[in-house]
Design an enzyme around this catalytic site. Structure first.
Site, PDB file in Angstrom:
ATOM      1  N   GLU A   1     -15.293 136.101 -30.348  1.00 21.82           N
ATOM      2  CA  GLU A   1     -16.234 135.547 -29.365  1.00 21.82           C
ATOM      3  C   GLU A   1     -15.785 136.006 -27.989  1.00 21.82           C
ATOM      4  OE1 GLU A   1     -17.216 131.145 -27.504  1.00 21.82           O
ATOM      5  OE2 GLU A   1     -16.763 131.280 -29.634  1.00 21.82           O
TER       6      GLU A   1
ATOM      7  N   GLU B   1     -18.235 129.844 -19.156  1.00 28.16           N
ATOM      8  CA  GLU B   1     -18.282 128.443 -19.550  1.00 28.16           C
ATOM      9  C   GLU B   1     -17.994 127.676 -18.274  1.00 28.16           C
ATOM     10  OE1 GLU B   1     -15.679 127.512 -22.806  1.00 28.16           O
ATOM     11  OE2 GLU B   1     -17.052 128.386 -24.255  1.00 28.16           O
TER      12      GLU B   1
END
Length: 189
Positions: A97, A102
């Site tokens: 990933e 974020e």
């Protein structure tokens, strides 16, 4: 309806949202001035989670091995809001990933995630190669100002960017070499 790893939420992250769309009666998406907005709100849903929210993805429509991926984002404000833009493997394996963004809607108890901090990372098959860090975002609070988050994934090196400025660079793990697709989401929790 399934959106994410065979489900409509990621409970292992402590998520409390159901990723919804108009087919289940709750549409978290809206357009305004050429921008797509995702809104999280309390409400009922098939999984009986306390919130409804949204995720967009190119899964099944677009994936590629290597290249530059970016999104222009204004991070959702508020405690418990968790905005993200990232890449996952098209073959539905995990890891790897790459997280280009974020960000929290409010600073957490350890002081991370303020309006000027974005988390960027890689998660790999060999967790000894995992890497991530909070990077400062200049030019205004992410909750009130649009910023561009990108990741340039190449066979030998991966580079992360905020507003066109390199924030970090790492060797690309040899196991990170299959097509990936993009996701952008607003999680709650």
């Amino acid at each position: 309806m399934t959106f994410y790893f065979g489900g409509s939420t990621l409970s292992s992250n402590g998520d409390q949202e159901y990723y919804s769309d108009s087919t289940v009666g709750v549409n978290p998406f809206s357009l305004s001035d050429g921008a797509l907005y995702i809104t999280a709100s309390p409400g009922s849903n098939p999984d009986n989670l306390p919130y409804n929210s949204g995720m967009i993805t190119t899964e099944g429509m677009f994936a590629q091995t290597y290249g530059y991926f970016e999104a222009r984002v204004e991070v959702a404000p508020g405690a418990g809001m968790w905005s993200s833009f990232y890449l996952l493997p098209a073959n539905e394996s995990w890891p790897p990933e790459f997280d280009a963004l974020e960000a929290f809607g409010a600073q957490n108890a350890t002081g991370a995630g303020a309006g000027n901090q974005a988390w960027q990372n890689q998660i790999t098959v060999n967790h000894a190669q995992d890497f991530g860090q909070w990077n400062l975002v200049g030019g205004g609070d992410m909750h009130t100002t649009w910023h561009t988050f990108g990741v340039d994934w190449e066979p030998d090196v991966t580079t992360w960017y905020i507003d066109g400025v390199e924030t970090m660079q790492r060797p690309t793990p040899s196991t990170t070499n299959t097509p990936m697709y993009m996701l952008a989401a607003l999680a709650v929790g």
